[in-house]
Design a protein around this motif. Sequence first.
Motif, mmCIF file in Angstrom:
data_model
loop_
_atom_site.group_PDB
_atom_site.id
_atom_site.type_symbol
_atom_site.label_atom_id
_atom_site.label_comp_id
_atom_site.label_asym_id
_atom_site.label_seq_id
_atom_site.Cartn_x
_atom_site.Cartn_y
_atom_site.Cartn_z
ATOM 1 N N GLY A 281 -6.765 -78.772 -11.452
ATOM 2 C CA GLY A 281 -7.617 -78.668 -12.630
ATOM 3 C C GLY A 281 -8.932 -77.972 -12.355
ATOM 4 O O GLY A 281 -9.774 -77.852 -13.251
ATOM 5 N N ALA A 282 -9.151 -77.509 -11.123
ATOM 6 C CA ALA A 282 -10.408 -76.849 -10.769
ATOM 7 C C ALA A 282 -10.381 -75.389 -11.210
ATOM 8 O O ALA A 282 -9.316 -74.770 -11.317
ATOM 9 C CB ALA A 282 -10.635 -76.941 -9.270
ATOM 10 N N THR A 283 -11.556 -74.844 -11.450
ATOM 11 C CA THR A 283 -11.661 -73.415 -11.739
ATOM 12 C C THR A 283 -11.845 -72.613 -10.457
ATOM 13 O O THR A 283 -11.584 -71.412 -10.427
ATOM 14 C CB THR A 283 -12.846 -73.153 -12.682
ATOM 15 O OG1 THR A 283 -14.029 -73.752 -12.137
ATOM 16 C CG2 THR A 283 -12.578 -73.750 -14.057
ATOM 17 N N ASP A 284 -12.296 -73.289 -9.408
ATOM 18 C CA ASP A 284 -12.442 -72.630 -8.111
ATOM 19 C C ASP A 284 -12.108 -73.646 -7.019
ATOM 20 O O ASP A 284 -12.627 -74.769 -7.022
ATOM 21 C CB ASP A 284 -13.868 -72.111 -7.911
ATOM 22 C CG ASP A 284 -14.015 -71.358 -6.593
ATOM 23 O OD1 ASP A 284 -13.648 -70.172 -6.543
ATOM 24 O OD2 ASP A 284 -14.486 -71.983 -5.613
ATOM 25 N N LEU A 285 -11.236 -73.244 -6.098
ATOM 26 C CA LEU A 285 -10.809 -74.130 -5.012
ATOM 27 C C LEU A 285 -10.868 -73.340 -3.716
ATOM 28 O O LEU A 285 -10.266 -72.267 -3.604
ATOM 29 C CB LEU A 285 -9.381 -74.629 -5.270
ATOM 30 C CG LEU A 285 -8.819 -75.674 -4.296
ATOM 31 C CD1 LEU A 285 -9.625 -76.967 -4.348
ATOM 32 C CD2 LEU A 285 -7.345 -75.965 -4.621
ATOM 33 N N ARG A 286 -11.596 -73.837 -2.732
ATOM 34 C CA ARG A 286 -11.769 -73.074 -1.498
ATOM 35 C C ARG A 286 -11.924 -73.989 -0.287
ATOM 36 O O ARG A 286 -12.305 -75.157 -0.402
ATOM 37 C CB ARG A 286 -12.979 -72.156 -1.605
ATOM 38 C CG ARG A 286 -14.309 -72.859 -1.828
ATOM 39 C CD ARG A 286 -15.449 -71.843 -1.978
ATOM 40 N NE ARG A 286 -15.205 -70.924 -3.082
ATOM 41 C CZ ARG A 286 -15.718 -69.691 -3.143
ATOM 42 N NH1 ARG A 286 -16.497 -69.253 -2.156
ATOM 43 N NH2 ARG A 286 -15.472 -68.904 -4.175
ATOM 44 N N VAL A 287 -11.638 -73.390 0.889
ATOM 45 C CA VAL A 287 -11.800 -74.063 2.179
ATOM 46 C C VAL A 287 -12.716 -73.200 3.035
ATOM 47 O O VAL A 287 -12.412 -72.030 3.296
ATOM 48 C CB VAL A 287 -10.445 -74.267 2.892
ATOM 49 C CG1 VAL A 287 -10.665 -74.884 4.274
ATOM 50 C CG2 VAL A 287 -9.518 -75.137 2.065
ATOM 51 N N GLU A 288 -13.846 -73.770 3.473
ATOM 52 C CA GLU A 288 -14.835 -73.024 4.255
ATOM 53 C C GLU A 288 -14.822 -73.501 5.703
ATOM 54 O O GLU A 288 -14.837 -74.702 5.979
ATOM 55 C CB GLU A 288 -16.232 -73.225 3.667
ATOM 56 C CG GLU A 288 -16.372 -72.754 2.230
ATOM 57 C CD GLU A 288 -17.735 -73.095 1.649
ATOM 58 O OE1 GLU A 288 -18.713 -72.424 2.024
ATOM 59 O OE2 GLU A 288 -17.803 -74.045 0.847
#
Length: 648
Positions: free
Chosen positions: A550-557
């Motif tokens: 449901g996220a608009t942005d999903l990231r792994v840093e």
Amino acid sequence: MKKSVAITLGVVIVGAGSWVGATWYTGKRIEESSQRHLAEANEKLAKITPLFGLRIDQLKYERGLFSTQARYGLSFVKSDSTPDDMPAGMVEFDATIEHGPFPKSALARGAIAPKLAFVHSEIAKTDNIKELFELTNGVSPLAGDAVISFGGFATASATIAPVKVEHEGNAVDFSGMTVNGTFDRKLQAITANALVETLSVNGEKSDDPVKMTMSGLTMDVNSRMGKFGLSVGDSNIKVKRIDVVKPDEEVKVSLDNLGYGVKLSEDDKTINAEATYQTGDIVLNDVALGNGQAVVKLAKLDGEAVKQLSDTYNQIVRQYMMGASDEGLKDEQFDVLLDNAGKLLNGNPSFSIDPLSWKTAKGESKLTFTLDLANPPNVKELTPQEILVKAIKQIDATLVISKPMVRDLMVQYAIKKEGLDATAAGAEADEQMRSVSGMAEMFNVGKNDGDNIVGKFHFADGMGDLNGQKIPAEELFAGLLGATGMDDEGEPENMDMDPEEPAAAAAPADLMQDFDFDTVNAMLSDMSYSPRKEDGEEGPVLILAPANTGATDLRVEFLCNDFTEQCHDLVVTATYSSKKPVSLKAINAWNQEYRWTRAYLDDKNQAVLQMDMNSEGGIGKENLQIMLNTFFSIAEDFSVASKAAPAK
């Protein structure tokens, strides 16, 4: 002279003569046996002190008609293997031996039956220990009395003198020790009770200030020689109370009713052992930490095998102490160890901890553990892993952690140490307990069961079961063998490496010491998140397809070290943009319930959910995948919760 008077006088003379004769004979008998007993004592000392060689010498023996004056010396016998700092000189003991059959001091104690002797002994004042006598105000530091029967039974008492010492504002006050006991030479049985009323140390003026007081130390022994040549019986040590204060660190600790006890028993074939550890209430800086106990048992140990193993072990230790360690384990010693280890396992011995517990007013946490063993057939043909699997008949372990107990300890700590009020401390403790409960479920180390977290492990027939998850023996024991530097064939690992190169510590195959980009990228690809690489300020960034989160942005840093280029931190972030921003009340409610993520509103008023991971000390690939899956699942829940709670 009247006839009756003459008869009476004759009886007295005959009686007196008989008493004198018996006394002379008893004194002669004592003298004749003294050298034999001295030789036996030195033989035993040589066995138990091979490194420094304690020895007793008879320095004086002056036999009189009714008593004997003797002096003995205790000293170290140095050899090539003796440490250089062993003290020289001799500690001397004076002994007064009153001959039987009616020694006067024994009669004074109410012993009216005939006795072999009454012996009073004490440390003699000599130049090399005169400082010790100064500490005891001229009283012999150690003195004792013994009443010895003709059959070899003796009752004895001894005292260690009180000591008071003051130096540069620091002080030690020792109340002394009293010991009472018996010895039966025929049964080789000993009973003893020792008491120290108080010991206090005041070191407040020292470089490391401390003040300690101990009261009510008792030691009890009741043992005899068993049929297998090993002592059996009971022994225990108890301390009524210990108080420790470190003023410079503002630490104050009190411990009540500490205890340690051992019971050794035997039957026709086996030996059983039980050790008990216990402590009463422990209070740290006015925080009641509770009380605990542990009971450890060894059962069904083959008596003859234990004796042989004990003798072989003592022989090996003596060889080592005498400087013969370079010879290694002799073939016959190895054969004895292997043979008796098999005999030991023939009786299916067991090891158990039942229980290891800690208890407070709010609850009790407890561990129980049982290990049943068997004797594997054809040991020489098996690999170490096969030996382990076949030797372990069954393992049962249960761990119960009381959540109210742990929460109460957290609350008390937060109030006393962090200065929080009761409400804030309770809220923080609740959050931490939710986190602990969640992690237990996440890593399958326990299940939540009402007020408890319960973990169970069972192993039998080559298969383990951890809270319902099956673990084959190969997987269970592979890590154990790897930790010992052995492979599953019993050979040391890294045998083919260059002998000039130092051996590096081998890590398990799935353990990552840092977050490898390719590994994480492949893992996320397999999870169908279609990662796309971008460059970030502190390392690479993987942009993921939001999927069901449901996220608009999903990231792994990846957060990496500029010098080593290793990435020890990983940050997973889900950002949610919506027409109606999520309320701060909803954000706070979320953070109170979920410990392993944090939610906040960014500078664009977008809801953000984030989780940090660290690889210091190593993190397993499987655990990393579990944590990533957990975050994505929580992110989906957060999306639903945020939509259900619009801003007001």
